[in-house]
Design a protein around this motif. Structure first.
Motif, PDB file in Angstrom:
ATOM      1  N   UNK A  75       0.817  -1.206   0.000  1.00  0.00           N
ATOM      2  CA  UNK A  75       0.000   0.000   0.000  1.00  0.00           C
ATOM      3  C   UNK A  75       0.857   1.265   0.000  1.00  0.00           C
ATOM      4  N   UNK A  76       2.028   1.188   0.617  1.00  0.00           N
ATOM      5  CA  UNK A  76       2.895   2.361   0.684  1.00  0.00           C
ATOM      6  C   UNK A  76       3.608   2.639  -0.639  1.00  0.00           C
ATOM      7  N   UNK A  77       3.886   1.608  -1.431  1.00  0.00           N
ATOM      8  CA  UNK A  77       4.607   1.793  -2.686  1.00  0.00           C
ATOM      9  C   UNK A  77       3.858   2.704  -3.656  1.00  0.00           C
ATOM     10  N   UNK A  78       2.579   2.476  -3.949  1.00  0.00           N
ATOM     11  CA  UNK A  78       1.897   3.389  -4.869  1.00  0.00           C
ATOM     12  C   UNK A  78       1.701   4.789  -4.290  1.00  0.00           C
ATOM     13  N   UNK A  79       1.559   4.871  -2.972  1.00  0.00           N
ATOM     14  CA  UNK A  79       1.448   6.192  -2.355  1.00  0.00           C
ATOM     15  C   UNK A  79       2.764   6.944  -2.506  1.00  0.00           C
ATOM     16  N   UNK A  80       3.867   6.258  -2.275  1.00  0.00           N
ATOM     17  CA  UNK A  80       5.184   6.872  -2.461  1.00  0.00           C
ATOM     18  C   UNK A  80       5.431   7.264  -3.906  1.00  0.00           C
TER      19      UNK A  80
ATOM     20  N   UNK B  39       3.134   8.073  -6.140  1.00  0.00           N
ATOM     21  CA  UNK B  39       2.303   9.244  -6.437  1.00  0.00           C
ATOM     22  C   UNK B  39       2.881  10.510  -5.816  1.00  0.00           C
ATOM     23  N   UNK B  40       3.326  10.407  -4.567  1.00  0.00           N
ATOM     24  CA  UNK B  40       3.929  11.576  -3.928  1.00  0.00           C
ATOM     25  C   UNK B  40       5.220  11.996  -4.629  1.00  0.00           C
TER      26      UNK B  40
END
Length: 82
Positions: free
Chosen positions: A3-8, A10-11
């Motif tokens: 879950x953190x990979x796509x958020x990272x 995108x950021x």
């Protein structure tokens, strides 16, 4: 982490638009070098072993991913991001 990979991603994509990046393909190269060095650091800290032999099929697959996935694909992505 999944879950953190796509958020990272995108950021980082949003943040990269406002950062001063080198022109042309050097922007993509700077990002790939930074990512590669940080992943190498993580691998060394975790104590991951290097392979003792390099089979031909797997080596050709890595070369293919370097050329088409990284150089062409990521360069097109950073171009479209701008």
């Amino acid at each position: 982490l999944m879950l953190l990979a796509p958020i990272g991603w995108a950021l980082g994509s949003t943040w990269a638009r406002s950062l001063p990046m080198p022109p042309g393909l050097m922007g993509a190269a700077a990002q790939m070098i930074t990512g590669g060095v940080s992943m190498l650091l993580v691998a060394v800290l975790r104590g991951e072993p290097l392979p003792t032999e390099w089979p031909l099929r797997e080596t050709l697959a890595v070369i293919y991913l370097i050329i088409f996935g990284s150089l062409i694909g990521f360069s097109a992505y950073t171009y479209l991001l701008r």
